[in-house]
Scaffold this active site. Structure first.
Site, mmCIF file in Angstrom:
data_model
loop_
_atom_site.group_PDB
_atom_site.id
_atom_site.type_symbol
_atom_site.label_atom_id
_atom_site.label_comp_id
_atom_site.label_asym_id
_atom_site.label_seq_id
_atom_site.Cartn_x
_atom_site.Cartn_y
_atom_site.Cartn_z
ATOM 1 N N TYR A 51 7.131 3.316 7.475
ATOM 2 C CA TYR A 51 5.779 3.037 7.757
ATOM 3 C C TYR A 51 5.294 3.504 8.882
ATOM 4 C CZ TYR A 51 1.473 -0.194 7.548
ATOM 5 O OH TYR A 51 0.257 -0.494 7.542
ATOM 6 N N ARG A 62 -2.348 5.948 10.579
ATOM 7 C CA ARG A 62 -2.042 5.124 9.578
ATOM 8 C C ARG A 62 -3.151 3.819 9.259
ATOM 9 N NH1 ARG A 62 3.029 1.415 11.608
ATOM 10 N NH2 ARG A 62 1.674 0.375 12.242
ATOM 11 N N ASP A 63 -3.129 3.265 8.242
ATOM 12 C CA ASP A 63 -4.090 2.236 7.964
ATOM 13 C C ASP A 63 -5.479 2.753 8.220
ATOM 14 O OD1 ASP A 63 -4.498 -0.346 6.985
ATOM 15 O OD2 ASP A 63 -4.241 -1.261 8.889
ATOM 16 N N SER A 123 -3.593 -2.183 11.393
ATOM 17 C CA SER A 123 -2.287 -1.803 11.401
ATOM 18 C C SER A 123 -2.179 -0.314 11.908
ATOM 19 C CB SER A 123 -1.530 -2.121 10.073
ATOM 20 O OG SER A 123 -0.634 -3.471 10.145
ATOM 21 N N ASP A 132 0.118 1.399 1.210
ATOM 22 C CA ASP A 132 -1.351 1.833 1.442
ATOM 23 C C ASP A 132 -1.705 3.239 1.663
ATOM 24 O OD1 ASP A 132 -1.558 -1.248 1.553
ATOM 25 O OD2 ASP A 132 -2.177 -1.303 3.448
ATOM 26 N N ASP A 137 -0.753 -10.356 9.422
ATOM 27 C CA ASP A 137 -1.237 -9.110 9.001
ATOM 28 C C ASP A 137 -2.222 -8.368 10.005
ATOM 29 O OD1 ASP A 137 -0.222 -9.485 6.204
ATOM 30 O OD2 ASP A 137 -1.488 -11.127 5.894
HETATM 31 C C1 BGC Z 1 2.386 -4.359 10.471
HETATM 32 C C2 BGC Z 1 3.608 -3.914 10.895
HETATM 33 C C3 BGC Z 1 4.584 -4.917 10.476
HETATM 34 C C4 BGC Z 1 4.594 -5.105 9.041
HETATM 35 C C5 BGC Z 1 5.618 -6.544 8.397
HETATM 36 C C6 BGC Z 1 2.306 -4.728 9.025
HETATM 37 O O1 BGC Z 1 0.963 -5.234 8.659
HETATM 38 O O2 BGC Z 1 1.357 -3.469 10.912
HETATM 39 O O3 BGC Z 1 3.843 -3.828 12.073
HETATM 40 O O4 BGC Z 1 6.124 -4.420 10.760
HETATM 41 O O5 BGC Z 1 3.324 -5.839 8.649
HETATM 42 O O6 BGC Z 1 5.109 -7.532 9.005
#
Ligand code: BGC
Length: 395
Positions: free
Chosen positions: A117, A122-123, A129, A168, A350
């Protein structure tokens, strides 16, 4: 994470085999993985032979959380969570280091779950995120992130790994292609996901490509374009043998098998036949088969213990009232669903509810979002305790 799901957007856009034995039954080594190299057969369900590892990173979070609980009965329940297998998120280049301690207490019966990830940009459809790599930093993603993870997996041939690839990312390209941010991220997502699939295609690894959830790519009009987007990444990666299929409901809230489905009373439910994840796995599974991609699934049940909390299906941030869900198991009752797994480590946020933060996303300020909540990925003690108290099945 996260995504904007989209009934309205989607509509506007209009748009087995017999299980053979997996090799792993080696004598357990003290403090080690298997005595010899692990070979996973991705044409079979490896979860029938392996248990998702309860990794030391999440264990440490849980132990600290339990220590902070004064009610001894609740603290004891909290400690039970430490023994539940959960995926470890490699969400930055620096956090690849977390792998080292997670590897230290692996046994030959365990499979270590990792979330890949860190794509550039990203996101793209949310803010919570947004990652460390900017759009365009694809070489950095390849060499400093994917190659670095691959080197560790190669250096541990006696250990089994299960990977969830880039939550995502491809689903956003299917339903959020109208956003400038997703347009900017698209080329890097496609190249990056294909590179990850190709580079991490190792004998001791099984991979699942993220496919969103039933309230996202499950809309009738999204199933086929969704399956095609995923299948195209698979083909671009050279049809990697270790790709088993998809991950669904990652960090999500959907029930596995609620009937008729949490949002079945919505007027637009007629446009979505994937009213629960079981249905979604079946429908996207068929679309993936037509598109020529392996279609078995793992489903995140970490936080789906309570239904009826979201005001809208697309609400994704720290849903208030949630509870831990079904424990990881290969006993899903569905041939297409390999396992229920815990991907999102329950208790990690989140997204922040601080409206002044750079990564504040309005979804984290909605009425059905728990507040206050810290930055994505950081611990929220009160939220964890809520998940514990509302767990279904109960602890
Ligand atoms: C976050 C990450 C995190 C993951 C698990 C994601 O929404 O962006 O930084 O490691 O959730 O909690």
């Amino acid at each position: 994470m996260k995504y904007t799901t989209a009934s309205a957007v989607a509509l506007a856009v209009v748009v087995n085999g017999l299980p053979s034995q997996t090799q792993k039954q080696q004598p357990r080594q003290a403090g080690g993985a298997c005595a010899s190299a692990v070979t996973l057969d991705a044409s079979t369900n490896v979860w029938e032979s392996y248990t998702l590892h309860a990794n030391s990173f999440y264990r440490a979070e849980i132990e600290a959380a339990a220590a902070a609980i004064t009610d001894s009965a609740l603290a004891a329940k909290a400690l039970e969570v430490a023994d539940i297998g959960t995926f470890l998120w490699l969400d930055t280049i620096a956090n690849i280091d977390r792998l080292e301690s997670a590897l230290a207490d692996m046994t030959c019966d365990d499979i270590l779950g990792l979330v890949i990830y860190d794509l550039p940009g990203r996101d793209c459809a949310a803010k919570a995120s947004n990652g460390e790599l900017a759009v365009g930093e694809i070489e950095k993603y390849k060499t400093e992130y994917v190659d670095a993870v691959a080197a560790i997996l190669k250096a541990n041939p006696n250990t089994a790994f299960a990977l969830v690839i880039e939550p995502d990312s491809l689903p956003n390209l299917v339903t959020n292609a109208d956003l400038a941010t997703c347009q900017a991220s698209a080329a890097g997502y496609r190249e990056g996901v294909a590179y990850a699939l190709e580079t991490l295609n190792l004998p001791n690894v099984v991979m699942y490509l993220d496919a969103g959830h039933g309230g996202w790519l499950g809309w009738n009009d999204n199933l086929e374009p969704g399956a095609e987007e995923l299948a195209s990444a698979y083909t671009s990666a050279g049809s990697p043998s270790q790709l088993r299929g998809i991950a669904t409901n990652v960090a999500g809230w959907n029930s596995w098998d609620a009937v008729p489905g949490e949002f079945s009373d919505d007027p637009d439910a007629q446009y979505n036949a994937a009213q629960n994840e079981e249905k979604y796995v079946e429908l996207i599974g068929a679309a993936l088969a037509s598109a020529g991609m392996p279609n078995h699934a793992i489903v995140d049940t970490g936080r789906n213990g309570v239904q009826g909390l979201r005001l809208a299906w697309g609400d994704w941030c720290n849903v208030d009232g949630a509870g831990f869900g079904l424990r990881p198991t290969a006993d899903t009752g569905s041939e297409l669903a390999d396992a229920f797994v815990w991907v999102k480590p329950g208790g990690e946020s989140d997204g922040t509810s601080d409206t002044t933060a750079t990564r504040y996303d309005s979804f984290c300020g909605l009425e059905d979002a728990y507040k206050p909540s810290p930055e994505a990925g950081t611990w929220n003690q009160a939220y964890f305790e809520m998940l514990l108290e509302n767990a279904n099945p109960a602890f």
